[in-house]
Design a protein around this motif. Structure first.
Motif, PDB file in Angstrom:
ATOM      1  N   PHE A   1       1.169   7.153   0.415  1.00 25.65           N
ATOM      2  CA  PHE A   1       0.974   8.155  -0.630  1.00 25.65           C
ATOM      3  C   PHE A   1       0.280   9.350   0.014  1.00 25.65           C
ATOM      4  N   LYS A   2       1.060  10.393   0.278  1.00 23.21           N
ATOM      5  CA  LYS A   2       0.540  11.576   0.942  1.00 23.21           C
ATOM      6  C   LYS A   2       0.594  12.777   0.013  1.00 23.21           C
TER       7      LYS A   2
ATOM      8  N   ARG B   1      -7.956   2.019   0.541  1.00 25.90           N
ATOM      9  CA  ARG B   1      -6.715   2.789   0.647  1.00 25.90           C
ATOM     10  C   ARG B   1      -5.545   2.140  -0.088  1.00 25.90           C
ATOM     11  N   ILE B   2      -5.792   1.030  -0.736  1.00 27.74           N
ATOM     12  CA  ILE B   2      -4.748   0.380  -1.529  1.00 27.74           C
ATOM     13  C   ILE B   2      -4.787   0.926  -2.952  1.00 27.74           C
ATOM     14  N   ILE B   3      -3.660   1.411  -3.433  1.00 23.90           N
ATOM     15  CA  ILE B   3      -3.558   1.967  -4.786  1.00 23.90           C
ATOM     16  C   ILE B   3      -3.342   0.834  -5.772  1.00 23.90           C
TER      17      ILE B   3
ATOM     18  N   ILE C   1      -4.730   9.464   3.312  1.00 24.70           N
ATOM     19  CA  ILE C   1      -3.510   8.688   3.124  1.00 24.70           C
ATOM     20  C   ILE C   1      -3.851   7.402   2.381  1.00 24.70           C
ATOM     21  N   LEU C   2      -3.189   7.171   1.273  1.00 25.66           N
ATOM     22  CA  LEU C   2      -3.306   5.939   0.505  1.00 25.66           C
ATOM     23  C   LEU C   2      -1.998   5.154   0.627  1.00 25.66           C
ATOM     24  N   TYR C   3      -2.060   3.877   0.249  1.00 24.85           N
ATOM     25  CA  TYR C   3      -0.895   3.007   0.400  1.00 24.85           C
ATOM     26  C   TYR C   3      -0.636   2.249  -0.903  1.00 24.85           C
ATOM     27  N   PHE C   4       0.649   1.990  -1.145  1.00 22.09           N
ATOM     28  CA  PHE C   4       1.056   1.126  -2.242  1.00 22.09           C
ATOM     29  C   PHE C   4       2.261   0.304  -1.786  1.00 22.09           C
ATOM     30  N   THR C   5       2.496  -0.794  -2.446  1.00 22.55           N
ATOM     31  CA  THR C   5       3.557  -1.711  -2.051  1.00 22.55           C
ATOM     32  C   THR C   5       4.478  -1.981  -3.228  1.00 22.55           C
ATOM     33  N   LEU C   6       5.765  -2.017  -2.941  1.00 19.41           N
ATOM     34  CA  LEU C   6       6.757  -2.367  -3.963  1.00 19.41           C
ATOM     35  C   LEU C   6       7.123  -3.845  -3.907  1.00 19.41           C
ATOM     36  N   LYS C   7       6.765  -4.499  -2.798  1.00 18.56           N
ATOM     37  CA  LYS C   7       7.071  -5.919  -2.669  1.00 18.56           C
ATOM     38  C   LYS C   7       6.150  -6.763  -3.539  1.00 18.56           C
ATOM     39  N   PHE C   8       4.880  -6.397  -3.588  1.00 23.09           N
ATOM     40  CA  PHE C   8       3.917  -7.126  -4.408  1.00 23.09           C
ATOM     41  C   PHE C   8       3.485  -6.342  -5.642  1.00 23.09           C
ATOM     42  N   GLY C   9       3.853  -5.080  -5.709  1.00 21.20           N
ATOM     43  CA  GLY C   9       3.525  -4.258  -6.871  1.00 21.20           C
ATOM     44  C   GLY C   9       4.676  -4.204  -7.861  1.00 21.20           C
ATOM     45  N   GLN C  10       4.444  -3.545  -8.984  1.00 22.38           N
ATOM     46  CA  GLN C  10       5.431  -3.465 -10.062  1.00 22.38           C
ATOM     47  C   GLN C  10       5.613  -2.012 -10.484  1.00 22.38           C
ATOM     48  N   ILE C  11       6.862  -1.598 -10.590  1.00 18.52           N
ATOM     49  CA  ILE C  11       7.190  -0.279 -11.129  1.00 18.52           C
ATOM     50  C   ILE C  11       7.353  -0.430 -12.637  1.00 18.52           C
ATOM     51  N   VAL C  12       6.426   0.111 -13.392  1.00 12.78           N
ATOM     52  CA  VAL C  12       6.452  -0.021 -14.853  1.00 12.78           C
ATOM     53  C   VAL C  12       7.446   0.954 -15.466  1.00 12.78           C
ATOM     54  N   ASP C  13       7.462   2.193 -15.003  1.00 14.88           N
ATOM     55  CA  ASP C  13       8.357   3.235 -15.516  1.00 14.88           C
ATOM     56  C   ASP C  13       9.153   3.795 -14.331  1.00 14.88           C
TER      57      ASP C  13
END
Length: 227
Positions: free
Chosen positions: A195-196, A143-145, A203-215
């Motif tokens: 992510f719904k 479930r981690i994107i 339901i999937l999940y993503f994180t902004l603390k450890f992830g990166q927004i490229v665009d």
């Protein structure tokens, strides 16, 4: 006498073959050479070039088909640690398979009074614990994107996540089906964001603390503005 006769015969054969190759084309005025025969002859002469043209066009068609089939997606978000999650998922799967394979021989040895009951209980406990850990880790990792894409037209979202076997799985959905963060009720400060979709209960999940927004612009186009 025999060698001279052989050389004469060889010379006649060579001269005969050269005469056949140097012979001019039959005249159009000949009674046996009709216009239809001329067309067939010229057609045979042009056959190799036609085949080459067909082969060249056949090589171009698949390339055009691949170019038309491939749709350009722009990377919006990525989770760099997804590769380590993939390695852990596969290692846990290997560990569980190993413990499950060793359990039947231990049971057989116990029935033969070659191992103690403590060894049997210890092996059974490890196998059950490995199975429970595999289920829990796979439930989380699946479930981690890892990656989120948006096509150039801004109408299709592609999401990449892991499967139970640690492989990549891509999900395509229209951007209208994705809920924004305001609709989900998540804020930017949360560790895991949901992510719904309107057309799915998954339901999937993503994180902004450890992830990166490229665009950031495309990210806002999908999930709305970040507060």
């Amino acid at each position: 006498m025999a060698p001279s006769f052989g050389r004469c015969l060889q010379n006649k054969l060579w001269t005969g073959s050269w005469k056949k190759e140097d012979a001019p084309l039959p005249s159009l005025q000949s009674q046996n050479w009709r216009p239809g025969a001329v067309n067939r002859y010229l057609g045979r002469q042009r056959e190799p070039s036609v085949c080459l043209c067909h082969s060249a066009s056949a090589a171009v068609v698949p390339q055009k088909a691949l170019e038309e089939k491939a749709e350009e997606f722009k990377l919006v978000y990525r989770f760099p640690w997804i590769k380590y999650c993939r390695v852990l998922s596969r290692l846990k799967l290997l560990q569980t398979a190993t413990t499950m394979v060793t359990l039947p021989p231990v049971c057989y040895l116990y029935l033969q009074d070659q191992v103690s009951q403590g060894v049997l209980l210890y092996t059974t406990g490890i196998a059950l614990f490995a199975g429970a850990m595999l289920y829990g880790m796979s439930y989380f990792f699946r479930r981690i994107i890892g990656l989120i894409y948006l096509n150039e037209t801004g109408r299709t979202v592609k999401v990449a996540h892991l499967t139970f076997w640690g492989r990549r799985n891509d999900i395509y959905c229209p951007i209208e089906a994705v809920m924004t963060l305001d609709e989900v009720g998540d804020s930017k400060g949360e560790l895991l964001l949901q992510f719904k979709r309107y057309n799915s209960t998954e339901i999937l999940y993503f994180t902004l603390k450890f992830g990166q927004i490229v665009d950031k612009q495309r990210f806002t186009q999908i999930f709305g503005k970040l507060e």
